[in-house]
Write an enzyme that holds these catalytic residues in place. Structure first.
Site, PDB file in Angstrom:
ATOM      1  N   GLU A 236      -3.709 -21.104  64.818  1.00  0.00           N
ATOM      2  CA  GLU A 236      -3.119 -20.391  65.694  1.00  0.00           C
ATOM      3  C   GLU A 236      -1.765 -21.057  66.200  1.00  0.00           C
ATOM      4  O   GLU A 236      -1.253 -20.871  67.481  1.00  0.00           O
ATOM      5  CB  GLU A 236      -3.901 -19.932  66.866  1.00  0.00           C
ATOM      6  CG  GLU A 236      -5.045 -18.891  66.640  1.00  0.00           C
ATOM      7  CD  GLU A 236      -4.629 -17.642  65.901  1.00  0.00           C
ATOM      8  OE1 GLU A 236      -3.577 -17.460  66.165  1.00  0.00           O
ATOM      9  OE2 GLU A 236      -5.511 -17.227  65.058  1.00  0.00           O
TER      10      GLU A 236
HETATM   11  C1  LIG Z   1     -10.558 -23.521  59.826  1.00  0.00           C
HETATM   12  C2  LIG Z   1      -9.416 -22.828  59.770  1.00  0.00           C
HETATM   13  C3  LIG Z   1      -9.305 -21.258  60.158  1.00  0.00           C
HETATM   14  C4  LIG Z   1      -8.037 -20.710  59.946  1.00  0.00           C
HETATM   15  N1  LIG Z   1      -8.058 -19.397  60.116  1.00  0.00           N
HETATM   16  C5  LIG Z   1      -7.070 -18.620  59.783  1.00  0.00           C
HETATM   17  C6  LIG Z   1      -6.995 -17.310  59.816  1.00  0.00           C
HETATM   18  O1  LIG Z   1      -7.865 -16.501  60.212  1.00  0.00           O
HETATM   19  N2  LIG Z   1      -5.975 -16.514  59.366  1.00  0.00           N
HETATM   20  C7  LIG Z   1      -4.872 -17.230  58.960  1.00  0.00           C
HETATM   21  O2  LIG Z   1      -3.773 -16.640  58.698  1.00  0.00           O
HETATM   22  N3  LIG Z   1      -4.582 -18.671  58.995  1.00  0.00           N
HETATM   23  C8  LIG Z   1      -5.880 -19.244  59.401  1.00  0.00           C
HETATM   24  N4  LIG Z   1      -5.661 -20.664  59.389  1.00  0.00           N
HETATM   25  C9  LIG Z   1      -4.615 -21.191  59.003  1.00  0.00           C
HETATM   26  C10 LIG Z   1      -3.881 -22.215  60.223  1.00  0.00           C
HETATM   27  O3  LIG Z   1      -3.389 -21.160  61.071  1.00  0.00           O
HETATM   28  C11 LIG Z   1      -2.914 -23.161  59.736  1.00  0.00           C
HETATM   29  O4  LIG Z   1      -3.414 -23.994  58.921  1.00  0.00           O
HETATM   30  C12 LIG Z   1      -1.946 -23.612  60.853  1.00  0.00           C
HETATM   31  O5  LIG Z   1      -0.953 -22.551  61.159  1.00  0.00           O
HETATM   32  C13 LIG Z   1      -1.107 -24.797  60.007  1.00  0.00           C
HETATM   33  O6  LIG Z   1      -0.354 -24.269  58.899  1.00  0.00           O
HETATM   34  P1  LIG Z   1      -0.581 -25.443  57.769  1.00  0.00           P
HETATM   35  O7  LIG Z   1      -2.046 -25.690  57.388  1.00  0.00           O
HETATM   36  O8  LIG Z   1       0.213 -24.883  56.550  1.00  0.00           O
HETATM   37  O9  LIG Z   1       0.418 -26.622  58.098  1.00  0.00           O
HETATM   38  P2  LIG Z   1       2.038 -27.098  57.931  1.00  0.00           P
HETATM   39  O10 LIG Z   1       2.707 -25.707  58.383  1.00  0.00           O
HETATM   40  O11 LIG Z   1       2.410 -27.159  56.703  1.00  0.00           O
HETATM   41  O12 LIG Z   1       2.024 -28.137  58.973  1.00  0.00           O
HETATM   42  C14 LIG Z   1       1.791 -29.506  58.663  1.00  0.00           C
HETATM   43  C15 LIG Z   1       2.435 -30.316  59.813  1.00  0.00           C
HETATM   44  O13 LIG Z   1       3.600 -30.195  60.259  1.00  0.00           O
HETATM   45  C16 LIG Z   1       4.223 -29.540  61.490  1.00  0.00           C
HETATM   46  N5  LIG Z   1       5.114 -28.876  61.528  1.00  0.00           N
HETATM   47  C17 LIG Z   1       5.669 -27.920  60.539  1.00  0.00           C
HETATM   48  N6  LIG Z   1       6.571 -27.231  60.807  1.00  0.00           N
HETATM   49  C18 LIG Z   1       7.000 -27.937  62.000  1.00  0.00           C
HETATM   50  C19 LIG Z   1       8.061 -27.809  62.789  1.00  0.00           C
HETATM   51  N7  LIG Z   1       9.277 -26.717  62.773  1.00  0.00           N
HETATM   52  N8  LIG Z   1       8.428 -28.505  63.970  1.00  0.00           N
HETATM   53  C20 LIG Z   1       7.360 -29.569  64.211  1.00  0.00           C
HETATM   54  N9  LIG Z   1       6.409 -29.695  63.513  1.00  0.00           N
HETATM   55  C21 LIG Z   1       6.120 -28.802  62.415  1.00  0.00           C
HETATM   56  C22 LIG Z   1       2.959 -28.980  61.999  1.00  0.00           C
HETATM   57  O14 LIG Z   1       2.704 -28.989  63.447  1.00  0.00           O
HETATM   58  C23 LIG Z   1       1.687 -29.726  61.158  1.00  0.00           C
HETATM   59  O15 LIG Z   1       1.502 -30.925  62.011  1.00  0.00           O
HETATM   60  C24 LIG Z   1      -6.831 -21.482  59.537  1.00  0.00           C
HETATM   61  C25 LIG Z   1      -7.211 -22.789  59.141  1.00  0.00           C
HETATM   62  C26 LIG Z   1      -8.135 -23.393  59.200  1.00  0.00           C
HETATM   63  C27 LIG Z   1      -8.173 -24.952  58.924  1.00  0.00           C
END
Ligand SMILES: Cc1cc2nc3c(=O)[nH]c(=O)nc-3n(C[C@H](O)[C@H](O)[C@H](O)COP(=O)(O)OP(=O)(O)OC[C@H]3O[C@@H](n4cnc5c(N)ncnc54)[C@H](O)[C@@H]3O)c2cc1C
Length: 600
Positions: free
Chosen positions: A441
């Protein structure tokens, strides 16, 4: 194994003595039904279900997890039976319109239910929890036909909903999303793509699952401006509401993860799956924000839940574990050592979790009033105003309360010493389950950027200014006539300092845009500590007044005052460190050349 006792007295204190919810309910139409007796009855029933049915399943869910078999997912033992009880109790539609079979009660009442369910068993609570977001999205953005088709079965819990945003290459930056939606002559779309990490994406609790999916139509603009939102049911729904054939949606696998084992985190593959546009083409991300804000407040509750459960379970251990003698003299002479609760450092850990839990509860329940106004507003203007206020608070609630929830879980584990690391007591499960809350989220980093970027700077400081005004108003009023003038003085002082740090940061940002990003996390944490101070000051005023009047349970009010004192003396000063970091040079973060990051 952890146990859970619903904190009904504290919920009652926050709702009725601090936030005067009965007065609030007089301002919204749905509030007429939310009489004190009704609120008490719902809290008591939700507490019973949480304590007796869900809490015992918390460990089962963790140990068994979900299993995947050729696209089908089985939930842990007992989850299905508990879900049937949930349906039979009519819980899912508690705060949704009666025209779709809901009970039409205020949204805020639903939050009490969510807190109790989520604290008892977060993994189980995610199945109906995700569905609430889907219901809100369909209700706000769906056509009459879509609402009639999907809302009744979502409201009675016969079906659940999901939120399908994330793809393997992007979670925070949804502008990179690739899933496609091709228009069909009959007005429907064919969706193709793969979504990952979809919570409750597949399971055996219900006969159908309604996926709310982000995808791009042909020729859509690049980035976030070219994303649309679709309803994609697992099984097609016939005109009469009965189930049709299976749609081309399949769960490719489930993740093996650190915590929340009882909730299935799924890869969902759409292979020419039939979907229906929700809202306007290319405005999907905005529409999804209805969903995201609901889900983010839900995730803030996960932080509060972690603090509450961690505190509740560490407390009896601290009373009953004996180690060394107290510095101020023997306390348990008949034992080989004194109970560890007599050691200041153990008290520090317990009080930290207690202060975060009770402070977080007040923060969330006050914000919930805006969600009631959003749903019940008479005019679009009122709705927008409530949505904006809630939008400002959402990143603070979500990020600050999940970070502090995680700290509470870690502290409570620490209270158990080495035994906290062992599975038997369940303390490590609280930590593992809570760890996800700062990630999904919108990560803490993304929430921090949202707060300072969109909600403060781009908003022209309007919401920020209104928020500060609220703190100053309370502070000055009680500085003159309150019972805890010292807290009001601190509230004013920390707000002045926050304003000063903000001005300096914005001035630096005019020369270097990275200044905003470099300060964002500290800005958010400062906002969190300050907001929580506001609620602790408010709770302390009420408790002091009640104690002075001799009304009610003196021990309860005394404990409130002592926890408030701990908060103001030991936790709020952390904001100063965040202020100091915010005020430091951007170069201290951005100066190092990438090449110099290399490990040598
Ligand atoms: C158990 C679990 C349940 C989930 N449930 C759902 C769900 O129901 N539906 C769904 O759609 N998704 C879901 N997710 C996905 C989750 O919302 C994402 O994993 C999360 O939003 C982060 O995206 P990412 O993993 O691609 O990380 P990335 O976007 O690749 O981020 C990696 C790191 O970079 C940082 N970062 C990236 N861009 C910036 C910026 N511009 N400024 C500062 N920092 C930045 C982030 O804070 C993070 O620390 C779930 C994930 C898990 C693990």
């Amino acid at each position: 194994m952890t146990t859970f006792k619903a904190p009904v007295r504290d919920i009652d204190f926050v709702l009725n003595e601090v936030l005067d919810y009965q007065a609030h309910y007089k301002t919204i139409a749905a509030g007429a039904e939310a009489t004190p007796d009704m609120v008490e009855a719902i809290t008591a029933e939700a507490a019973k279900f949480a304590e007796e049915v869900l809490s015992p399943l918390n460990k089962v869910g963790d140990e068994e997890g979900c299993t995947w078999n050729d696209g089908d997912v089985s939930t842990p033992t007992g989850f299905k039976e508990a879900y049937q009880m949930w349906i039979d109790g009519g819980w899912q539609g508690l705060s949704h319109p009666t025209e779709y079979g809901g009970q039409g009660l205020p949204m805020s009442l639903g939050l009490i239910k969510s807190e109790l369910i989520g604290t008892a068993n977060w993994s189980w609570g995610m199945y109906p929890g995700l569905s609430l977001g889907a219901m809100n999205t369909v209700y706000v953005h769906g056509t009459e036909e879509q609402k009639n088709q999907y809302m009744p079965k979502l409201c009675d819990g016969t079906w659940t909903g999901t939120m399908c945003l994330t793809e393997a290459h992007c979670g925070s930056d949804l502008g990179q999303m690739k899933s496609k939606a091709d228009p069909q002559p009959d007005g429907s779309y064919k969706l193709t793509g793969s979504k990952i990490f979809i919570s409750a994406g597949e399971h055996d609790l219900t006969e159908n699952i309604i996926h709310i999916v982000l995808a791009r139509t042909p020729g859509a603009p690049e980035g976030t401006k070219g994303i649309s939102l679709f309803i994609v049911p697992k099984f097609h729904v016939n005109a009469d509401g009965s189930l049709g054939e299976r749609n081309n949606v399949k769960c490719g696998s489930i993740e093996h993860k650190m915590g929340i084992h009882g909730n299935a985190t799924c890869v969902i593959n759409f292979d020419d799956a039939t979907g229906y546009m929700l809202g306007t083409e290319n405005a999907g991300l905005n529409a999804m924000f209805t969903f995201m804000n609901t889900a983010r407040i839900g995730t803030a509750i996960q932080g509060l839940a972690a603090s509450e459960l961690a505190y509740q379970n560490a407390l009896p251990y601290a009373m009953d574990r004996y180690s060394m003698r107290s510095l101020s003299g023997t306390k348990n002479p008949d034992k080989p050592g004194d109970a560890i609760i007599h050691h200041p450092d153990v008290r520090r850990m317990l009080l930290t979790a207690k202060a975060f839990a009770e402070g977080g509860r007040a923060m969330i329940y006050d914000a919930a009033k805006y969600s009631d106004h959003m749903v019940q507003a008479d005019t679009q203007e009122e709705r927008d105003a409530a949505e904006n206020e809630l939008g400002f608070l959402t990143p603070i609630l979500k990020a600050f309360l999940t970070e502090t929830g995680l700290e509470s879980a870690s502290n409570a584990m620490q209270v158990f010493g080495g035994h906290g690391y062992i599975k038997e007591h369940g303390m490590e499960q609280i930590y593992r389950d809570a760890r996800i809350a700062t990630l999904y989220e919108g990560t803490t980093g993304i929430q921090a950027m949202d707060l300072i970027g969109r909600k403060v700077v781009l908003d022209g400081f309007k919401l920020y200014g209104g928020f500060c005004k609220k703190l100053y108003k309370f502070g000055f009023k009680n500085l003159l006539g309150g019972k805890r003038r010292g807290y009001s003085a601190k509230l004013i002082g920390y707000t002045v300092a926050w304003n000063w740090h903000t001005v300096k940061m914005v001035a630096r940002a005019s020369k270097n845009r990275d200044a905003v990003g470099a300060a964002s996390y500290d800005f958010l944490m400062y906002s969190g500590y300050l907001s929580m101070a506001y609620y602790w000051a408010m709770m302390a005023e009420v408790a002091a007044t009640k104690l002075a009047s001799g009304e009610g349970d003196a021990a309860f009010y005394q404990a409130k005052l002592e926890t408030a004192e701990f908060y103001f003396s030991r936790l709020l000063p952390r904001a100063k460190a965040h202020g100091g970091s915010m005020g430091s040079s951007t170069d201290s973060v951005m100066g190092m050349d990438l090449e110099r990051f290399t490990v040598r």
